[in-house]
Design a protein around this motif. Structure first.
Motif, mmCIF file in Angstrom:
data_model
loop_
_atom_site.group_PDB
_atom_site.id
_atom_site.type_symbol
_atom_site.label_atom_id
_atom_site.label_comp_id
_atom_site.label_asym_id
_atom_site.label_seq_id
_atom_site.Cartn_x
_atom_site.Cartn_y
_atom_site.Cartn_z
ATOM 1 N N GLU A 215 0.836 -1.205 0.000
ATOM 2 C CA GLU A 215 0.000 0.000 0.000
ATOM 3 C C GLU A 215 0.866 1.249 0.000
ATOM 4 O OE1 GLU A 215 -3.850 -1.710 2.518
ATOM 5 O OE2 GLU A 215 -2.006 -1.126 3.559
ATOM 6 N N THR A 216 1.976 1.216 0.728
ATOM 7 C CA THR A 216 2.876 2.355 0.793
ATOM 8 C C THR A 216 3.492 2.654 -0.563
ATOM 9 O OG1 THR A 216 3.404 1.873 3.105
ATOM 10 C CG2 THR A 216 4.949 3.268 1.901
ATOM 11 N N ALA A 217 3.966 1.628 -1.234
ATOM 12 C CA ALA A 217 4.554 1.818 -2.565
ATOM 13 C C ALA A 217 3.507 2.324 -3.551
ATOM 14 C CB ALA A 217 5.162 0.510 -3.057
ATOM 15 N N ALA A 218 2.305 1.769 -3.483
ATOM 16 C CA ALA A 218 1.238 2.192 -4.393
ATOM 17 C C ALA A 218 0.866 3.649 -4.150
ATOM 18 C CB ALA A 218 0.017 1.294 -4.225
ATOM 19 N N LEU A 219 0.745 4.045 -2.881
ATOM 20 C CA LEU A 219 0.388 5.422 -2.575
ATOM 21 C C LEU A 219 1.480 6.399 -2.995
ATOM 22 C CD1 LEU A 219 -1.283 4.950 0.920
ATOM 23 C CD2 LEU A 219 -2.400 5.794 -1.149
ATOM 24 N N THR A 220 2.739 6.015 -2.822
ATOM 25 C CA THR A 220 3.836 6.877 -3.249
ATOM 26 C C THR A 220 3.809 7.070 -4.756
ATOM 27 O OG1 THR A 220 5.204 6.115 -1.399
ATOM 28 C CG2 THR A 220 6.334 7.205 -3.226
ATOM 29 N N ALA A 221 3.694 5.970 -5.481
ATOM 30 C CA ALA A 221 3.685 6.038 -6.942
ATOM 31 C C ALA A 221 2.449 6.755 -7.462
ATOM 32 C CB ALA A 221 3.757 4.628 -7.527
ATOM 33 N N GLY A 222 1.279 6.369 -6.962
ATOM 34 C CA GLY A 222 0.044 6.981 -7.430
ATOM 35 C C GLY A 222 -0.118 8.411 -6.987
ATOM 36 N N GLY A 223 0.373 8.704 -5.786
ATOM 37 C CA GLY A 223 0.275 10.069 -5.292
ATOM 38 C C GLY A 223 1.129 11.025 -6.091
ATOM 39 N N HIS A 224 2.256 10.556 -6.596
ATOM 40 C CA HIS A 224 3.170 11.410 -7.347
ATOM 41 C C HIS A 224 3.004 11.263 -8.856
ATOM 42 C CE1 HIS A 224 6.075 11.621 -3.641
ATOM 43 N NE2 HIS A 224 4.914 12.222 -3.441
ATOM 44 N N THR A 225 1.993 10.535 -9.274
ATOM 45 C CA THR A 225 1.714 10.411 -10.706
ATOM 46 C C THR A 225 1.092 11.694 -11.242
ATOM 47 O OG1 THR A 225 1.496 8.008 -10.665
ATOM 48 C CG2 THR A 225 0.316 9.147 -12.397
ATOM 49 N N ILE A 226 0.353 12.420 -10.382
ATOM 50 C CA ILE A 226 -0.244 13.674 -10.816
ATOM 51 C C ILE A 226 0.288 14.813 -9.961
ATOM 52 C CG2 ILE A 226 -2.317 12.574 -11.698
ATOM 53 C CD1 ILE A 226 -3.776 13.386 -9.177
ATOM 54 N N GLY A 227 0.261 16.018 -10.516
ATOM 55 C CA GLY A 227 0.704 17.192 -9.785
ATOM 56 C C GLY A 227 2.204 17.414 -9.855
#
Length: 737
Positions: free
Chosen positions: A270-282
């Protein structure tokens, strides 16, 4: 009259030492900015404010307002359409990067939800607390104030039908939908607070972004971070994007990321997914000098109208924006949810550089122009992408790297994992699904929601009580078992409680504070009754506690029948995330005079913390303590605070003795006290600090004196019954729906 005029009296009252004229005609004792509080005078005094916050006096909606009823009238589709339009409706006063606000609102929602921590369930986006200090002025929340102002026209339009808490979280979910993500779902139901939360301990530092050393026994060992904290520095949501204490080292940052996200209820995937997905936009913003920014919202002058961090030497917007100090986007297409973050991070070599604001950031050694993101204002200009130390941690750390490789091999799996992690991030503090409202609530039961099957309500309650009465369980054991089952409830994230009867499952059955041997013996008598009658074990446990209280009241000469609503269910091991329940273990419970070991925090302060988490007022806490002592429900059957010769009867004896000056109270070894008869010197009782605080603290003594009055025994039983029922039903969200 003595000849003094009104004018003369006013002049006299405004005189001061030094200077002349122009004195403020207001008594200085009432000036909130200058007045000295009780805690300033006596910093070691017990501060009961934690139990008095969010009083109805702070709520402008009034006692009859029902947000859940308002939600039934909300046009959800119209609201979502308005949010979708907002995502690409750039405002002149705060222009959107690339004409899109998806990055802005993903961050507003993320930073609202991301302050949640598992240890005490506090923080998170469930109350709209990002609107108030200190969160509205945290360095890590720079410019989230602009996001809330962009949302204001929509909040204004829908009014009472949508809370700020729901709107902020929904805005982030809609942002991801607009960016192209298939989201997992959304639930309404978060109710706003109207005053800063005083119950949340964010750290002892007195300055923003103070070195994280103060939070750790040893910074190189992230698991030594002070509980209940999760973020590594004061004013941050997670970790320092420039590295540990601002010094880049991706592996050390990875270690902090792992501990921090674990404390926020996330596993490695979940941590890796949130890091990647969170920084995919913006993007990050650092194209300027942070020293040129105006103060944060709480420190800004009235002309700023609650807006902070404006660039006093520039436009503040577009390419002229300073937030984190890091400058640049992570991906080629920062308004699209795609695999761009993985392509960028794993497709290039990276070197440590400095942003225009002087912040450390990673930049590609070599990159094609077509792979570079466009300037936020001029699409013809290409800019360099960046990575933070937290991004590089995903590449350097072998566990995170392996997870990222799995995501890259299966983009659909990554999208689903991120969507689920985003849903967990934004709903973790809402409690069970019974607290969810709206058309987009997922049907799937998730283990982190602490699912509980619906229990039967068709059995004969009176017959069950009769069987319990025949079982021969001591009164104190019935009351203590019900209390131990219910006391785990946390109003902060609506976890725990008696519903589910998880006290009979790991890890709760083995907690020291639950007295495993005594608990096992009681359950051995209650579980067969549940099986025989069709009632749930959870219901039988609470019924047994109610029966004990009723018997205690009768022994004191009062006929009492406590209200009871059947329907609790029994959870199973498969429904229970045992690891996530570990932080709910009571390390101290003043209501039963239990403390697992000695702590830096005093026992009475730990009592306040537990009472606040359970949603109790100071008066409810007081009456419960008195009743529990009278019934002899102490941990290990200790006699501390049992100020009665009629143990087992629901009397006011605890308060009578505490307020009787025929006694004197003397400290003895082990942090306990003796209560001696002043005349004879005979030791009559023993007490703990928790017991005696109800006589020593002026506010609590006021409550104790009420119950010690000769005419208030009936009131005491009535108030105890109401407080007891509140505790036993705190987790019955099904009753309110």
């Amino acid at each position: 009259m003595d000849g003094h005029t009104v004018e003369g009296d006013l002049n006299e009252s405004t005189r001061g030492s030094g200077g002349s004229g122009g004195k403020c005609p207001v008594m200085h004792g009432s000036l909130t900015a200058l007045g000295t509080t009780v805690m300033d005078w006596w910093p070691n005094a017990l501060n009961l404010d934690i139990l008095h916050q969010h009083d109805l006096k702070t709520n402008p909606m009034g006692p009859d307002f029902d947000y859940h009823e308002e939600l039934k009238t909300l046009d959800v589709d119209a609201l979502k359409d308005d949010l979708r339009q907002l995502m690409n409706d750039s405002q002149e006063w705060w222009p959107a990067d690339w004409g899109s606000y998806v990055g802005m609102f993903a961050r507003v929602a993320w930073h609202a939800a991301g302050s949640y921590r598992l240890s005490d369930g506090r923080g998170g986006g469930g109350t709209g607390n990002q609107r108030f200090a200190p969160l509205n002025s945290w360095p890590d929340n720079v410019n989230t104030d602009k996001g809330r102002r962009l949302l204001w026209p929509i909040k204004k339009k829908y009014g009472n039908k949508i809370s700020w808490a729901d709107l902020m979280i929904l805005s982030g979910t809609i942002a991801y939908e607009v960016a192209g993500l298939k989201t997992f779902g959304f639930a309404f139901g978060r109710e706003d607070i109207w005053h800063p939360e005083k119950d949340t301990y964010w750290g002892s530092e007195k300055e923003w972004l103070a070195p994280s050393d103060t939070r750790y026994e040893e910074v190189s060992k992230p698991d030594t971070m002070e509980n209940p904290l999760a973020a590594v520095q004061m004013g941050l949501i997670y970790v320092n994007p420039e590295g540990v204490n601002g010094v880049s080292d991706p592996q050390k940052t990875a270690d902090q990321v792992r501990e921090t996200f674990a404390r926020m209820a996330m596993d490695d995937e979940e941590t890796a997914a949130l890091t990647a997905g969170g920084h995919t936009i913006g993007k990050c913003h650092g194209n300027g000098n942070a020293d040129d920014l105006s103060p944060e919202p709480e420190a800004a002058g009235p002309e700023y109208q609650g807006i902070g961090w404006m660039n006093t030497k520039g436009r503040s917007v577009g390419r002229d924006t300073v937030v984190s100090g890091i400058e640049g986007a992570w991906t080629t297409n920062p308004t699209k949810f795609d695999m761009g973050w993985f392509d960028m991070l794993f497709g290039h070599k990276w070197e440590l550089k400095k942003s225009p604001a002087g912040a450390s950031q990673w930049m590609p050694v070599d990159i094609k122009e077509e792979d570079m993101p466009a300037d936020v204002e001029d699409p013809s200009i290409k800019t360099m992408p960046i990575m933070t130390d937290a991004d590089m941690a995903m590449k350097v750390d072998p566990i995170y790297n392996e997870i990222c490789q799995k995501f890259m091999a299966d983009p659909q799996y990554f999208e689903d994992t991120f969507a689920r992690a985003w849903f967990k991030l934004t709903h973790r503090d809402m409690g069970p699904k019974a607290c969810y409202y709206g058309p987009d609530v997922p049907q799937e039961d998730l283990i982190w929601q602490d699912p509980i099957p619906t229990g039967s309500s068709s059995y004969d309650v009176a017959a069950v009580k009769a069987k319990i009465a025949e079982a021969g369980i001591p009164l104190a054991d019935m009351v203590a078992t019900a209390w131990d089952s219910a006391r785990t409830y946390r109003g902060s994230d609506k976890r725990g409680g008696a519903n589910g009867a998880r006290i009979r499952l790991a890890p709760q059955k083995d907690w020291v504070g639950n007295e495993p041997e005594r608990l096992s013996a009681v359950l051995a008598k209650l579980e067969p009754i549940a099986a025989e009658t069709g009632a749930s074990v959870a219901d039988v446990i609470v019924l047994a506690g109610n029966l004990g209280v009723e018997q205690a009241a009768k022994a004191a000469g009062v006929d009492l029948e406590l209200p009871f609503a059947p329907g609790r269910g029994d959870a199973t091991d498969e429904m229970t995330d045992a690891e996530s329940f570990e932080p709910l273990e009571p390390l101290a419970d003043g209501f039963r005079n239990f403390q697992k070991t000695e702590y830096v925090v005093s026992s009475e302060e730990m009592l306040l913390d537990r009472a606040q988490l359970m949603g109790l007022t100071a008066n409810e806490m007081t009456v419960l303590i008195g009743g529990m002592r009278a019934m002899g429900t102490n941990f290990g059957a200790t006699k501390l605070g049992v100020f009665t010769e009629r143990e087992g009867a629901l009397t006011t004896d605890f308060f009578d003795v505490l307020t009787d000056m025929a006694y004197q109270w003397l400290p003895v070894a082990g942090g306990t006290y003796e209560i001696r008869d002043r005349k004879s010197g005979e030791v009559k009782y023993t007490a703990s600090r928790v017991d005696l605080v109800f006589g020593s603290n002026s506010i609590l003594r006021g409550y104790a004196e009420v119950y010690a009055q000769d005419d208030n025994h009936g009131k005491f039983v009535k108030d105890f019954a109401a407080a007891w029922t509140k505790v036993m039903t705190a987790d019955r969200f099904d009753l309110a729906s």
